[in-house]
Design an enzyme around this catalytic site. Structure first.
Site, PDB file in Angstrom:
ATOM      1  N   TYR A 157       0.825  -1.209   0.000  1.00  0.00           N
ATOM      2  CA  TYR A 157       0.000   0.000   0.000  1.00  0.00           C
ATOM      3  C   TYR A 157       0.859   1.259   0.000  1.00  0.00           C
ATOM      4  O   TYR A 157       0.428   2.315  -0.451  1.00  0.00           O
ATOM      5  CB  TYR A 157      -0.904   0.029   1.235  1.00  0.00           C
ATOM      6  CG  TYR A 157      -2.241  -0.644   1.055  1.00  0.00           C
ATOM      7  CD1 TYR A 157      -2.325  -2.001   0.762  1.00  0.00           C
ATOM      8  CD2 TYR A 157      -3.431   0.065   1.206  1.00  0.00           C
ATOM      9  CE1 TYR A 157      -3.547  -2.620   0.614  1.00  0.00           C
ATOM     10  CE2 TYR A 157      -4.662  -0.545   1.060  1.00  0.00           C
ATOM     11  CZ  TYR A 157      -4.713  -1.890   0.769  1.00  0.00           C
ATOM     12  OH  TYR A 157      -5.926  -2.500   0.623  1.00  0.00           O
ATOM     13  N   LYS A 204       2.816 -15.548   2.350  1.00  0.00           N
ATOM     14  CA  LYS A 204       3.049 -16.304   1.112  1.00  0.00           C
ATOM     15  C   LYS A 204       4.544 -16.595   1.067  1.00  0.00           C
ATOM     16  O   LYS A 204       5.257 -16.221   0.126  1.00  0.00           O
ATOM     17  CB  LYS A 204       2.568 -15.458  -0.086  1.00  0.00           C
ATOM     18  CG  LYS A 204       2.526 -16.203  -1.399  1.00  0.00           C
ATOM     19  CD  LYS A 204       1.419 -17.240  -1.486  1.00  0.00           C
ATOM     20  CE  LYS A 204       1.530 -18.015  -2.792  1.00  0.00           C
ATOM     21  NZ  LYS A 204       0.666 -19.208  -2.813  1.00  0.00           N
ATOM     22  N   ASP A 236      -3.298 -18.316   0.463  1.00  0.00           N
ATOM     23  CA  ASP A 236      -4.299 -18.990  -0.377  1.00  0.00           C
ATOM     24  C   ASP A 236      -5.020 -20.069   0.431  1.00  0.00           C
ATOM     25  O   ASP A 236      -6.239 -20.216   0.363  1.00  0.00           O
ATOM     26  CB  ASP A 236      -3.662 -19.554  -1.662  1.00  0.00           C
ATOM     27  CG  ASP A 236      -2.375 -20.332  -1.425  1.00  0.00           C
ATOM     28  OD1 ASP A 236      -1.846 -20.307  -0.289  1.00  0.00           O
ATOM     29  OD2 ASP A 236      -1.890 -20.968  -2.380  1.00  0.00           O
ATOM     30  N   ASP A 260      -6.413  -6.935   4.058  1.00  0.00           N
ATOM     31  CA  ASP A 260      -7.526  -6.260   3.377  1.00  0.00           C
ATOM     32  C   ASP A 260      -8.445  -7.307   2.746  1.00  0.00           C
ATOM     33  O   ASP A 260      -9.672  -7.267   2.919  1.00  0.00           O
ATOM     34  CB  ASP A 260      -6.965  -5.323   2.301  1.00  0.00           C
ATOM     35  CG  ASP A 260      -8.068  -4.643   1.512  1.00  0.00           C
ATOM     36  OD1 ASP A 260      -9.005  -4.129   2.152  1.00  0.00           O
ATOM     37  OD2 ASP A 260      -8.003  -4.635   0.269  1.00  0.00           O
ATOM     38  N   ASP A 264     -12.452  -8.878   4.228  1.00  0.00           N
ATOM     39  CA  ASP A 264     -13.738  -8.847   3.508  1.00  0.00           C
ATOM     40  C   ASP A 264     -14.345 -10.240   3.455  1.00  0.00           C
ATOM     41  O   ASP A 264     -15.561 -10.409   3.581  1.00  0.00           O
ATOM     42  CB  ASP A 264     -13.562  -8.321   2.076  1.00  0.00           C
ATOM     43  CG  ASP A 264     -13.760  -6.809   1.969  1.00  0.00           C
ATOM     44  OD1 ASP A 264     -13.531  -6.120   2.978  1.00  0.00           O
ATOM     45  OD2 ASP A 264     -14.156  -6.335   0.883  1.00  0.00           O
TER      46      ASP A 264
HETATM   47  C1  IPM Z   1     -10.404  -1.112   3.889  1.00  0.00           C
HETATM   48  C2  IPM Z   1     -10.643  -0.506   2.531  1.00  0.00           C
HETATM   49  C3  IPM Z   1      -9.500   0.436   2.222  1.00  0.00           C
HETATM   50  C4  IPM Z   1      -8.233  -0.384   2.196  1.00  0.00           C
HETATM   51  C5  IPM Z   1      -9.635   1.235   0.932  1.00  0.00           C
HETATM   52  C6  IPM Z   1     -10.952   1.975   0.859  1.00  0.00           C
HETATM   53  C7  IPM Z   1      -8.482   2.169   0.750  1.00  0.00           C
HETATM   54  O1  IPM Z   1     -10.807  -1.488   1.581  1.00  0.00           O
HETATM   55  O2  IPM Z   1     -10.276  -0.361   4.871  1.00  0.00           O
HETATM   56  O3  IPM Z   1     -10.350  -2.341   3.979  1.00  0.00           O
HETATM   57  O4  IPM Z   1      -7.919  -1.040   1.181  1.00  0.00           O
HETATM   58  O5  IPM Z   1      -7.523  -0.389   3.204  1.00  0.00           O
HETATM   59 MG    MG Z   2     -10.870  -3.448   2.383  1.00  0.00          MG
END
Ligand code: IPM
Ligand code: MG
Length: 390
Positions: A157, A204, A236, A260, A264
């Site tokens: 990042y 990884k 993975d 990240d 999700d």
């Molecule tokens: C998160 C989001 C952010 C990230 C984006 C919006 C920059 O996806 O906080 O998980 O990738 O960190």
């Molecule tokens: Mg995110």
């Protein structure tokens, strides 16, 4: 005590959900004798519109003066064509880096009230060693309660990126220093101490040199925490194990990008991304983690969902992730454990009453006692549950 909180509602549904969290915080203040002073700051798309930049320097400066930050969400289609360093998301990265919050805690658990919303089958939820919390009197056997600790201010990042070959080639760089890795590992170990004492480092390392450094440092540090079970997993495989037996995980610690993605996935397992809170911390991990030992660390607290521009301002967004983020603020930045537990119990009580925002409604048609409510009514339900707690 007096606490100053920087509110950064941002874009889309950000203002909708942050408004509900401050209502809840105000009641916590009245009930427990604290004063929360808010400073509202602009970041993200709204800041681009007003000032031409996603994170105006005044916002960062003012944020640094506060005890903690409560953030909504940033972004929207109207800003998507801007160059990378001028997009709303840049505000998040610069706030994280500017405040030095290198550890991002994303708890994900299966709430018995939302079992139907979890896409996993019963036999999958029964795998692993998680057996529900003692207070969980539901019919769910198994389930999961895990915490992803994501490194937040390093890696790909923030690494060098660019174009070469006249724009026909592009690169991003994953780079980590020993210091960056060790400090987030310590936070993860401290979190594992007050949980089920298991830590899984996800990387990884079969391919990436940076992952091999993570692994070496974790192996070395694990000797300082002999009572914590340390394990290693490739990312993975972890993505697969999360949907095959999420109950096996307690604390997962990993790099910025992997965290990240995995967070999700974990969010989807809970039923709705509208339920997941997060805390971003920069304080050195000290002994007790969920207690006042952490008091004083300035953190950023935010729901992990995005700005959902399509439903902004329509009173339908789920405010619970932001309200639960405010609970994490009480716990980690202010050391107010009792107050944090009260907010969490109030959220639980609102769900027990059958109140559901659209994203967590039972779409199978057997909603029974459920009542679909809007953002404000859900916030009010949490407030009234808080007021009626002993
Ligand atoms: C998160 C989001 C952010 C990230 C984006 C919006 C920059 O996806 O906080 O998980 O990738 O960190
Ligand atoms: Mg995110």
């Amino acid at each position: 005590m007096n606490y100053s909180i920087a509110l950064v509602p941002g874009d889309g549904i950000g203002p909708d959900v942050v408004a509900q969290a401050t209502e809840v915080l105000d009641i916590v203040g009245d009930k427990f004798g604290h004063v929360f002073n808010y400073v509202e700051l602009e970041a993200g798309g709204c800041a681009i519109d007003h000032t031409g930049t996603p994170l105006p320097p005044e916002t960062l400066e003012a944020a640094k003066q506060c005890d903690a930050l409560l953030l909504g969400a940033v972004g929207g289609p109207q800003w998507e064509t801007l160059p990378g360093n001028l997009r709303p998301e840049r505000a998040l990265l610069d706030l994280r880096a500017g405040l030095g919050v290198y550890a991002n805690l994303r708890p994900a658990m299966l709430l018995p009230q939302l079992r139907f919303a979890c896409p996993l089958k019963d036999d999958v939820l029964a795998m692993g060693d998680y057996r529900g919390s003692p207070s969980d009197n539901s019919q769910v056997t198994g389930g999961f309660d895990l915490l992803i600790v994501r490194e937040l201010t390093g890696g790909i990042y923030f690494g060098k990126r660019g174009r070469s070959d006249g724009g026909n080639s592009a690169f991003d760089t994953e780079s980590y220093s020993q210091e960056e890795i060790e400090r987030v590992l310590r936070i993860a170990y401290a979190a594992a101490e007050v949980r089920r004492k298991k830590l899984c480092m996800v990387d990884k390392a079969n391919i990436l040199e940076s992952s091999r450094l993570w692994r070496e440092l974790t192996e070395a540090l694990s000797r300082e925490y002999p009572h914590i079970e340390t394990s290693f997993m490739y990312v993975d495989n972890c993505a697969m194990q999360l949907v095959r037996s999420p109950g096996r995980f307690d604390v997962i610690v990993t790099s910025n990008l992997f965290g990240d993605i995995l967070s999700d996935e974990a969010a989807a397992l809970t039923g709705s991304i509208g339920m997941l809170a997060s805390a971003s911390l920069g304080v050195p991990a000290s002994k007790g983690f969920s207690s006042s030992a952490q008091k004083g660390g300035r953190g950023i607290y935010e729901p992990i969902h995005g700005s959902a521009p399509d439903i902004a301002g329509r009173d339908i967004a789920n405010p619970l992730a932001t309200i639960l983020s405010a609970a994490l603020m009480l716990r980690y930045s202010f050391g107010l454990e009792k107050e944090a537990l009260a907010v969490e119990a109030a959220v639980n009580a609102a769900l027990d009453r059958g109140l559901r925002t659209a994203d967590i409604a039972d779409r199978r048609g057997n909603a029974g006692t459920e009542k679909i409510v809007g953002t404000r009514e859900m916030g009010k339900a949490v407030v009234s549950a808080l007021l009626s707690e002993e």
